[in-house]
Motif scaffolding. Structure first.
Motif, PDB file in Angstrom:
ATOM      1  N   UNK A  65     -13.226 -14.686 -19.099  1.00  0.00           N
ATOM      2  CA  UNK A  65     -12.644 -14.536 -20.557  1.00  0.00           C
ATOM      3  C   UNK A  65     -11.118 -14.918 -20.573  1.00  0.00           C
ATOM      4  N   UNK A  66     -10.554 -14.627 -19.490  1.00  0.00           N
ATOM      5  CA  UNK A  66      -9.189 -14.938 -19.591  1.00  0.00           C
ATOM      6  C   UNK A  66      -8.797 -16.305 -19.427  1.00  0.00           C
ATOM      7  N   UNK A  67      -9.661 -17.072 -18.415  1.00  0.00           N
ATOM      8  CA  UNK A  67      -9.186 -18.246 -18.319  1.00  0.00           C
ATOM      9  C   UNK A  67      -9.765 -19.120 -19.429  1.00  0.00           C
ATOM     10  N   UNK A  71      -4.721 -18.338 -23.437  1.00  0.00           N
ATOM     11  CA  UNK A  71      -3.743 -18.718 -24.226  1.00  0.00           C
ATOM     12  C   UNK A  71      -3.519 -18.040 -25.407  1.00  0.00           C
ATOM     13  N   UNK A  72      -4.588 -17.385 -25.819  1.00  0.00           N
ATOM     14  CA  UNK A  72      -4.641 -16.555 -27.107  1.00  0.00           C
ATOM     15  C   UNK A  72      -3.553 -15.174 -26.959  1.00  0.00           C
ATOM     16  N   UNK A  73      -3.393 -14.962 -25.628  1.00  0.00           N
ATOM     17  CA  UNK A  73      -2.875 -13.406 -25.450  1.00  0.00           C
ATOM     18  C   UNK A  73      -1.203 -13.692 -25.262  1.00  0.00           C
TER      19      UNK A  73
END
Length: 76
Positions: A65-67, A71-73
């Motif tokens: 999910x982070x990968x 970029x949205x975070x």
């Protein structure tokens, strides 16, 4: 003060091997097959193994999910 021993006449604190039901075992079973039967699929160890798989799935899912959406975070 904590009690350090079992109550009198409570019996042994272990399960003797003679009291356990032994499953039929193939004498030609490989070491990997024996490991899978005794450690992975054993009824007494299955809940812990399911917890390990669920935790590993959440860990890998979090990394994915982070990968994917990392970029949205980042504030733009």
């Amino acid at each position: 003060m904590a009690r350090r021993s079992a109550p009198p006449n409570s019996g042994p604190a272990f399960i003797p091997i003679s009291g356990q039901r032994r499953a039929l075992v193939d004498p030609n079973e490989s070491a990997f097959g024996r490991f899978m039967r005794e450690e992975i699929w054993a009824a007494d160890k299955l809940p812990g193994n399911i917890n390990i798989v669920a935790g590993l799935g959440m860990f890998i899912g979090g990394i994915l999910a982070v990968r994917t959406w990392g970029g949205l975070m980042i504030p733009a």
